[in-house]
Design a protein around this motif. Structure first.
Motif, PDB file in Angstrom:
ATOM      1  N   VAL A  54       0.842  -1.202   0.000  1.00  0.00           N
ATOM      2  CA  VAL A  54       0.000   0.000   0.000  1.00  0.00           C
ATOM      3  C   VAL A  54       0.880   1.255   0.000  1.00  0.00           C
ATOM      4  O   VAL A  54       0.528   2.261  -0.623  1.00  0.00           O
ATOM      5  CB  VAL A  54      -1.017  -0.025   1.158  1.00  0.00           C
ATOM      6  N   MET A  55       2.028   1.224   0.633  1.00  0.00           N
ATOM      7  CA  MET A  55       2.933   2.375   0.607  1.00  0.00           C
ATOM      8  C   MET A  55       3.546   2.559  -0.792  1.00  0.00           C
ATOM      9  O   MET A  55       3.715   3.687  -1.252  1.00  0.00           O
ATOM     10  CB  MET A  55       4.035   2.232   1.659  1.00  0.00           C
ATOM     11  N   ILE A  56       3.850   1.447  -1.465  1.00  0.00           N
ATOM     12  CA  ILE A  56       4.331   1.545  -2.845  1.00  0.00           C
ATOM     13  C   ILE A  56       3.226   2.121  -3.725  1.00  0.00           C
ATOM     14  O   ILE A  56       3.472   2.971  -4.586  1.00  0.00           O
ATOM     15  CB  ILE A  56       4.794   0.162  -3.367  1.00  0.00           C
ATOM     16  N   SER A  57       1.993   1.691  -3.475  1.00  0.00           N
ATOM     17  CA  SER A  57       0.856   2.215  -4.227  1.00  0.00           C
ATOM     18  C   SER A  57       0.706   3.718  -4.019  1.00  0.00           C
ATOM     19  O   SER A  57       0.476   4.466  -4.969  1.00  0.00           O
ATOM     20  CB  SER A  57      -0.424   1.500  -3.787  1.00  0.00           C
ATOM     21  N   VAL A  58       0.856   4.172  -2.795  1.00  0.00           N
ATOM     22  CA  VAL A  58       0.761   5.612  -2.508  1.00  0.00           C
ATOM     23  C   VAL A  58       1.914   6.361  -3.181  1.00  0.00           C
ATOM     24  O   VAL A  58       1.725   7.451  -3.726  1.00  0.00           O
ATOM     25  CB  VAL A  58       0.737   5.866  -0.981  1.00  0.00           C
ATOM     26  N   ALA A  59       3.098   5.778  -3.172  1.00  0.00           N
ATOM     27  CA  ALA A  59       4.253   6.440  -3.784  1.00  0.00           C
ATOM     28  C   ALA A  59       4.068   6.608  -5.297  1.00  0.00           C
ATOM     29  O   ALA A  59       4.508   7.604  -5.859  1.00  0.00           O
ATOM     30  CB  ALA A  59       5.528   5.661  -3.500  1.00  0.00           C
ATOM     31  N   PHE A  60       3.422   5.641  -5.942  1.00  0.00           N
ATOM     32  CA  PHE A  60       3.205   5.731  -7.382  1.00  0.00           C
ATOM     33  C   PHE A  60       1.834   6.293  -7.747  1.00  0.00           C
ATOM     34  O   PHE A  60       1.473   6.327  -8.914  1.00  0.00           O
ATOM     35  CB  PHE A  60       3.382   4.351  -8.039  1.00  0.00           C
ATOM     36  N   ASN A  61       1.080   6.735  -6.755  1.00  0.00           N
ATOM     37  CA  ASN A  61      -0.213   7.355  -7.009  1.00  0.00           C
ATOM     38  C   ASN A  61       0.004   8.542  -7.936  1.00  0.00           C
ATOM     39  O   ASN A  61       0.942   9.318  -7.739  1.00  0.00           O
ATOM     40  CB  ASN A  61      -0.806   7.805  -5.673  1.00  0.00           C
ATOM     41  N   PRO A  62      -0.809   8.722  -8.974  1.00  0.00           N
ATOM     42  CA  PRO A  62      -0.530   9.773  -9.954  1.00  0.00           C
ATOM     43  C   PRO A  62      -0.468  11.177  -9.355  1.00  0.00           C
ATOM     44  O   PRO A  62       0.311  12.009  -9.811  1.00  0.00           O
ATOM     45  CB  PRO A  62      -1.659   9.649 -10.972  1.00  0.00           C
ATOM     46  N   THR A  63      -1.264  11.446  -8.326  1.00  0.00           N
ATOM     47  CA  THR A  63      -1.210  12.773  -7.700  1.00  0.00           C
ATOM     48  C   THR A  63       0.121  12.978  -7.002  1.00  0.00           C
ATOM     49  O   THR A  63       0.786  14.007  -7.199  1.00  0.00           O
ATOM     50  CB  THR A  63      -2.364  12.928  -6.692  1.00  0.00           C
ATOM     51  N   ILE A  64       0.526  12.036  -6.197  1.00  0.00           N
ATOM     52  CA  ILE A  64       1.791  12.136  -5.467  1.00  0.00           C
ATOM     53  C   ILE A  64       2.959  12.161  -6.459  1.00  0.00           C
ATOM     54  O   ILE A  64       3.884  12.966  -6.339  1.00  0.00           O
ATOM     55  CB  ILE A  64       1.960  10.948  -4.488  1.00  0.00           C
ATOM     56  N   TYR A  65       2.890  11.293  -7.453  1.00  0.00           N
ATOM     57  CA  TYR A  65       3.950  11.196  -8.460  1.00  0.00           C
ATOM     58  C   TYR A  65       4.100  12.516  -9.212  1.00  0.00           C
ATOM     59  O   TYR A  65       5.210  13.013  -9.413  1.00  0.00           O
ATOM     60  CB  TYR A  65       3.610  10.038  -9.402  1.00  0.00           C
ATOM     61  N   ASP A  66       2.967  13.100  -9.631  1.00  0.00           N
ATOM     62  CA  ASP A  66       3.006  14.357 -10.378  1.00  0.00           C
ATOM     63  C   ASP A  66       3.509  15.508  -9.510  1.00  0.00           C
ATOM     64  O   ASP A  66       4.294  16.340  -9.965  1.00  0.00           O
ATOM     65  CB  ASP A  66       1.612  14.673 -10.925  1.00  0.00           C
ATOM     66  N   LEU A  67       3.068  15.561  -8.257  1.00  0.00           N
ATOM     67  CA  LEU A  67       3.548  16.620  -7.361  1.00  0.00           C
ATOM     68  C   LEU A  67       5.046  16.480  -7.103  1.00  0.00           C
ATOM     69  O   LEU A  67       5.761  17.478  -7.064  1.00  0.00           O
ATOM     70  CB  LEU A  67       2.777  16.593  -6.037  1.00  0.00           C
ATOM     71  N   PHE A  68       5.517  15.257  -6.943  1.00  0.00           N
ATOM     72  CA  PHE A  68       6.950  15.046  -6.720  1.00  0.00           C
ATOM     73  C   PHE A  68       7.758  15.492  -7.938  1.00  0.00           C
ATOM     74  O   PHE A  68       8.790  16.150  -7.805  1.00  0.00           O
ATOM     75  CB  PHE A  68       7.231  13.572  -6.413  1.00  0.00           C
ATOM     76  N   LYS A  69       7.275  15.148  -9.142  1.00  0.00           N
ATOM     77  CA  LYS A  69       7.981  15.583 -10.355  1.00  0.00           C
ATOM     78  C   LYS A  69       7.982  17.102 -10.460  1.00  0.00           C
ATOM     79  O   LYS A  69       8.980  17.702 -10.850  1.00  0.00           O
ATOM     80  CB  LYS A  69       7.330  14.973 -11.601  1.00  0.00           C
ATOM     81  N   ARG A  70       6.875  17.742 -10.092  1.00  0.00           N
ATOM     82  CA  ARG A  70       6.781  19.198 -10.164  1.00  0.00           C
ATOM     83  C   ARG A  70       7.739  19.845  -9.157  1.00  0.00           C
ATOM     84  O   ARG A  70       8.426  20.806  -9.477  1.00  0.00           O
ATOM     85  CB  ARG A  70       5.348  19.649  -9.880  1.00  0.00           C
TER      86      ARG A  70
END
Length: 191
Positions: free
Chosen positions: A122-138
């Motif tokens: 579930v933590m891997i899922s949260v890490a790759f969640n598109p919202t979290i992923y996009d915010l991290f890239k930004r």
């Protein structure tokens, strides 16, 4: 741009975590915590895809601006149907996941390894969640843009004549109404 791979990875790990977790007989606190993480993930998926319908690029500076300063003048009237479908998706997905987790396992004693594995998934899922992923890239992109000022040298401009004055005319054809707010930008624009 949407990274479909991160969404697929996130959903696969979330479903695997739910599958593993529902086979274990766990304490009520663990179930509530797990359900909260799933609910936040569902909200996050929905938020990302609704925002992506507006921007076509996921979470952009415009999205962050409107979340920070308000949604007035954004023209959401045309998206009432999209918001209705998003709310319906949240209700159905939440009910479905919670129903899957309410299944009681035949296992009498919980085993620690599968529960820890489910939490890792579930933590891997949260890490790759598109919202979290996009915010991290930004955030990481903005950090690299900050390096510009490390190497930029301010040019020295020397006036050749003291008698000539420069005139700068700025024409704001379609300025955002927010710039006219004196409490946010005092003295910026005179009407």
């Amino acid at each position: 741009m949407i990274d479909e791979n991160s969404t697929i990875i996130s959903v696969v790990f979330l479903l695997a975590a739910v599958h593993i977790f529902r086979q274990q007989n766990v304490l009520t606190f663990n179930k509530l915590f797990f359900k909260a993480i799933i609910f936040i993930s569902i909200l996050s998926y929905t938020f990302f895809y609704v925002v992506n319908c507006f921007t076509g690029e996921g979470i952009t500076d415009a999205v962050i601006y409107h979340l920070k300063y308000g949604l007035e003048g954004s023209g959401f009237g045309a998206y009432k149907e999209l918001v209705g479908w998003a709310i319906l998706f949240i209700v159905i997905a939440t009910f479905g996941f919670f129903r899957m987790l309410s299944y009681e396992s035949d296992s009498v004693k919980p085993h620690n390894f599968p529960i820890i594995l489910a939490y890792c998934f579930v933590m891997i899922s949260v890490a790759f969640n598109p919202t979290i992923y996009d915010l991290f890239k930004r955030i990481s992109r903005n950090h690299h843009e900050g390096l510009f000022y490390t190497y930029y040298r301010t040019p020295t401009i020397i006036s050749k004549s003291d008698t000539h004055k420069n005139l700068v005319f700025i024409y704001g054809e379609s300025l955002e109404r927010t710039y006219f707010d004196e409490s946010l930008f005092p003295g910026l624009i005179k009407e």
